[in-house]
Enzyme design. Structure first.
Site, mmCIF file in Angstrom:
data_model
loop_
_atom_site.group_PDB
_atom_site.id
_atom_site.type_symbol
_atom_site.label_atom_id
_atom_site.label_comp_id
_atom_site.label_asym_id
_atom_site.label_seq_id
_atom_site.Cartn_x
_atom_site.Cartn_y
_atom_site.Cartn_z
ATOM 1 N N LYS A 1 0.822 -1.226 0.000
ATOM 2 C CA LYS A 1 0.000 0.000 0.000
ATOM 3 C C LYS A 1 0.849 1.267 0.000
ATOM 4 C CE LYS A 1 -0.792 -0.340 4.967
ATOM 5 N NZ LYS A 1 0.132 -1.464 5.114
ATOM 6 N N ALA B 1 4.842 12.135 7.633
ATOM 7 C CA ALA B 1 5.123 10.936 8.418
ATOM 8 C C ALA B 1 4.497 11.070 9.798
ATOM 9 C CB ALA B 1 6.622 10.728 8.532
ATOM 10 N N ARG C 1 12.550 6.571 -0.585
ATOM 11 C CA ARG C 1 11.879 7.678 -1.274
ATOM 12 C C ARG C 1 12.856 8.552 -2.047
ATOM 13 N NH1 ARG C 1 9.272 8.042 3.605
ATOM 14 N NH2 ARG C 1 10.423 9.893 4.219
ATOM 15 N N GLU D 1 7.362 15.581 9.681
ATOM 16 C CA GLU D 1 6.984 14.631 10.726
ATOM 17 C C GLU D 1 5.995 15.291 11.662
ATOM 18 O OE1 GLU D 1 10.621 13.284 12.496
ATOM 19 O OE2 GLU D 1 11.236 12.222 10.676
ATOM 20 N N HIS E 1 12.813 3.938 4.944
ATOM 21 C CA HIS E 1 11.767 4.586 4.142
ATOM 22 C C HIS E 1 12.288 5.875 3.506
ATOM 23 C CE1 HIS E 1 7.989 2.355 4.637
ATOM 24 N NE2 HIS E 1 8.514 1.938 5.775
#
Length: 183
Positions: free
Chosen positions: A20, A39, A59, A67, A55
């Site tokens: 996903k 995030a 990216r 964040e 992650h």
């Protein structure tokens, strides 16, 4: 809570490791717009810090990362513009942040849904579908599963698009070309 749709909002649902997040990132990249990654997770231990770092590396540098563990509606209202897509990853961690901070989940969800219909640009939400397994054995887990199900339903109600991802394969749930289901 509003019943208005936010046509430029997409909810991407799936189980753990379903693909996903990768699907949502690809969707944002294919838009050609400036990309912001919102995030919601926090590095409370070394393993989570390693996940966050992995992650970020995946990216690459063409994403701006913000964040925020609580006020995602505020960030969305400030950052969603015609030339920018905001990807929120993920609503499941946001919900757990709210629960552990003893926030009013219904109020926070309603505020987020209200904000979605006023956004000036596209937003993509990633969320776990946690209600397809066995009933959890403890109260906290059952409460979380129930709250996650309600949150997903509420966001799906206002989102213009809902996509379910399993084994890396997307299934468009909303809008649908199916005729209305009736008796």
């Amino acid at each position: 809570m509003t019943n208005s749709n936010s046509p430029r909002t997409t909810l991407v649902l799936g189980g753990a490791r379903s693909g996903k997040s990768r699907f949502a990132e690809d969707l944002a990249t294919r838009s050609g717009l400036r990309k912001i990654y919102l995030a919601t997770g926090a590095a409370h231990d070394d393993e989570m810090a390693d996940r966050i770092q992995a992650h970020r590396q995946q990216r690459g540098d063409n994403w701006t990362t913000i964040e925020e563990q609580f006020d995602i509606a505020g960030v969305l209202q400030a950052e969603c513009r015609e030339e920018t897509v905001v990807l929120v990853d993920c609503l499941t961690l946001w919900l757990s942040n709210l629960m552990f901070a003893d926030k009013d989940l219904a109020q926070e969800t309603a505020a987020l849904c209200e904000a979605l219909v006023t956004l000036h640009g596209p937003a993509i939400f990633v969320s776990n579908e946690v209600g397809m397994g066995i009933v959890p054995e403890n109260r906290l887990s059952r409460s979380f599963r129930d709250a996650q199900g309600r949150l997903n339903q509420d966001i799906a109600r206002v989102a213009g698009k809902v996509v379910f991802v399993a084994a890396g394969l997307p299934l468009l749930m909303k809008p649908t070309t199916q005729s209305e289901i009736t008796l």
